[in-house]
Design a protein around this motif. Structure first.
Motif, PDB file in Angstrom:
ATOM      1  N   ARG A 274       0.836  -1.211   0.000  1.00  0.00           N
ATOM      2  CA  ARG A 274       0.000   0.000   0.000  1.00  0.00           C
ATOM      3  C   ARG A 274       0.875   1.268   0.000  1.00  0.00           C
ATOM      4  NH1 ARG A 274      -2.252   3.986   0.246  1.00  0.00           N
ATOM      5  NH2 ARG A 274      -4.333   4.528   1.000  1.00  0.00           N
TER       6      ARG A 274
ATOM      7  N   ASP B 238      -4.219   2.086  -5.083  1.00  0.00           N
ATOM      8  CA  ASP B 238      -5.203   1.321  -5.862  1.00  0.00           C
ATOM      9  C   ASP B 238      -4.856  -0.168  -5.728  1.00  0.00           C
ATOM     10  OD1 ASP B 238      -6.944   0.249  -7.665  1.00  0.00           O
ATOM     11  OD2 ASP B 238      -6.502   1.682  -9.273  1.00  0.00           O
TER      12      ASP B 238
ATOM     13  N   THR C  25      -5.800  -4.244  -4.418  1.00  0.00           N
ATOM     14  CA  THR C  25      -6.813  -5.274  -4.180  1.00  0.00           C
ATOM     15  C   THR C  25      -6.162  -6.462  -3.489  1.00  0.00           C
ATOM     16  OG1 THR C  25      -7.976  -4.631  -6.191  1.00  0.00           O
ATOM     17  CG2 THR C  25      -8.468  -6.815  -5.327  1.00  0.00           C
ATOM     18  N   TYR C  26      -6.818  -6.977  -2.473  1.00  0.00           N
ATOM     19  CA  TYR C  26      -6.352  -8.205  -1.826  1.00  0.00           C
ATOM     20  C   TYR C  26      -7.188  -9.361  -2.352  1.00  0.00           C
ATOM     21  CZ  TYR C  26      -5.129 -11.650   1.676  1.00  0.00           C
ATOM     22  OH  TYR C  26      -4.684 -12.788   2.301  1.00  0.00           O
TER      23      TYR C  26
ATOM     24  N   ARG D 100      -9.242  -2.905   5.248  1.00  0.00           N
ATOM     25  CA  ARG D 100     -10.232  -1.844   4.968  1.00  0.00           C
ATOM     26  C   ARG D 100      -9.728  -0.488   5.463  1.00  0.00           C
ATOM     27  NH1 ARG D 100     -14.431  -5.914   6.013  1.00  0.00           N
ATOM     28  NH2 ARG D 100     -14.435  -5.262   8.198  1.00  0.00           N
TER      29      ARG D 100
ATOM     30  N   ASP E 272      -7.978   1.148   2.880  1.00  0.00           N
ATOM     31  CA  ASP E 272      -8.706   1.219   1.590  1.00  0.00           C
ATOM     32  C   ASP E 272      -8.273   0.149   0.600  1.00  0.00           C
ATOM     33  OD1 ASP E 272     -10.365   3.327   2.238  1.00  0.00           O
ATOM     34  OD2 ASP E 272      -8.822   4.803   1.721  1.00  0.00           O
TER      35      ASP E 272
ATOM     36  N   ARG F 123      -9.200  -3.121  -1.287  1.00  0.00           N
ATOM     37  CA  ARG F 123     -10.392  -3.920  -1.626  1.00  0.00           C
ATOM     38  C   ARG F 123     -10.111  -5.397  -1.371  1.00  0.00           C
ATOM     39  NH1 ARG F 123      -9.819  -0.235  -5.672  1.00  0.00           N
ATOM     40  NH2 ARG F 123      -8.342  -1.637  -6.694  1.00  0.00           N
ATOM     41  N   ILE F 124     -11.154  -6.147  -1.045  1.00  0.00           N
ATOM     42  CA  ILE F 124     -10.977  -7.594  -0.829  1.00  0.00           C
ATOM     43  C   ILE F 124     -11.857  -8.357  -1.812  1.00  0.00           C
ATOM     44  CG2 ILE F 124     -11.188  -9.494   0.833  1.00  0.00           C
ATOM     45  CD1 ILE F 124     -10.919  -7.373   3.071  1.00  0.00           C
ATOM     46  N   TYR F 125     -11.256  -9.305  -2.537  1.00  0.00           N
ATOM     47  CA  TYR F 125     -12.008 -10.248  -3.352  1.00  0.00           C
ATOM     48  C   TYR F 125     -11.792 -11.626  -2.733  1.00  0.00           C
ATOM     49  CZ  TYR F 125     -12.914  -7.068  -7.273  1.00  0.00           C
ATOM     50  OH  TYR F 125     -13.356  -6.043  -8.079  1.00  0.00           O
TER      51      TYR F 125
END
Ligand SMILES: Cc1cc2nc3c(=O)[nH]c(=O)nc-3n(C[C@H](O)[C@H](O)[C@H](O)COP(=O)(O)OP(=O)(O)OC[C@H]3O[C@@H](n4cnc5c(N)ncnc54)[C@H](O)[C@@H]3O)c2cc1C
Length: 315
Positions: free
Chosen positions: A164, A169, A171-172, A188, A191, A193-195
């Motif tokens: 980070r 920008d 994504t995890y 979170r 900031d 994002r989690i998929y």
């Protein structure tokens, strides 16, 4: 014909092995390097974080290193070692895959690690270019771009929090592994994002990285993915010589890189898989000095014994 007995044989001619060879050859030791020619960072076009050589092609650094050691008389044998036997008293014998035998008084292993990649399409092709492991090596080059972290492996959440630093920008990709609520809160809070879905493919379009496909069919568009792969140390030869190796494959060693086998040292990524090129080379530099000091002791012991024998003969 009597076989040449080298002062030191170095197995592995990456940054660590070459660095050790330079110090030993400049200490007027006879040195041979046996190398399989597959350094860990070979898939990467550029090497970063090495002061004065930042952005160099990794192959160029090694080319210069090989020229330097050759100028001091070190010999390079471009063959992997298949077997090792012997001990510090009688001398070690290394046998290459082509059957050449090399004898040496001391051994330094700088054989590096093998990175275990996920068994999914695209992983091998993307490795070192779009599938990256080290933010300190490549983070700056992909700063501020849409990035992802390959989750579900030990340390992945920490890796995401670190990454980070280079891009907001981020994504995890949990890759089907549950994300603990505490970890989700940390992600979170930054900031990220989690998929949750399992990753089934890394998507390349020619020379371009397009993103990651999940099991659901959804494609997550990112420009690079960071992964903390399992790194398996190549310590088979330490074990073959009777050295102690732990469950993960790392050799038992002291602060100077000496293994439990007298006369055998380890260095570079074999000691620390996180070591960068400069660190691996630096460690090897110190190991080489320790090897030379050990050889000096051995030389003195030998001379002393010889002079005592000569005295007793003349007495
Ligand atoms: C994709 C990628 C990119 C990287 N980018 C950077 C970067 O930008 N900056 C940075 O500082 N670090 C980077 N690194 C880390 C870097 O690769 C390591 O720090 C460095 O390679 C460690 O050097 P080493 O000599 O210990 O091992 P290696 O460079 O892996 O060298 C080991 C050598 O031993 C040989 N060998 C193995 N087994 C045998 C055998 N039985 N007999 C003879 N030879 C053998 C291999 O063929 C190889 O030539 C990167 C790593 C990866 C994976």
């Amino acid at each position: 014909m009597t076989r040449e007995l080298f002062d030191t044989a170095i197995i592995g001619g990456g940054a660590a092995g070459l660095s050790a060879a330079l110090v030993l050859a400049r200490s007027r030791r006879s040195v041979v390097i046996l190398d399989g020619g597959a350094p860990r960072n070979a898939p990467a076009a550029h090497m970063h974080g090495f002061l004065s050589r930042d952005g160099f092609p990794p192959s160029r650094l090694l080319e210069i290193g090989r020229e330097e050691i050759a100028s001091y008389g070190a010999r390079l044998v471009p063959q992997p070692v298949a077997a090792a036997s012997g001990d510090a008293e009688a001398g070690f014998v290394l046998t290459t895959v082509e059957g050449e035998e090399i004898a040496a008084r001391r051994i330094i292993l700088a054989t590096g690690v093998e990175d275990v990649l996920p068994a999914i399409p695209g992983a091998r092709e993307a490795w070192g270019r779009f599938l990256l492991h080290c933010p300190y090596c490549h983070g700056y080059e992909v700063r501020d771009r849409p990035l992802a972290v390959f989750g579900g492996v030990p340390g992945a959440v920490k890796h995401a929090l670190l990454l980070r630093q280079w891009s907001s920008d981020l994504t995890y990709l949990a890759n089907g592994s549950p994300v603990e609520e505490e970890d989700a809160q940390l992600l979170r809070a930054r900031d990220i994002r989690i998929y949750e879905g399992r990753i089934v493919e890394l998507l390349l379009d020619g020379e371009r990285f397009v993103g990651v496909r999940l099991e659901s069919g959804e494609a997550v568009p990112v420009e690079a993915v960071f992964l903390r792969p399992e790194s398996r140390p190549r310590t088979e030869l330490v074990a073959a010589l009777g050295g102690t190796v732990d469950a993960a494959g790392f050799a038992q060693l002291d602060a100077s890189g000496r293994t439990s086998v007298p006369g055998v040292w380890v260095t570079g990524n074999l000691v620390d898989p996180r070591a960068q090129v400069i660190t691996a080379a630096g460690h090897a530099n110190a190991v080489a000095m320790d090897v030379n000091a050990d050889l000096v002791e051995d030389d003195v012991r030998g001379e002393l014994l010889a002079s005592r024998r000569a005295e007793s003969r003349t007495a």
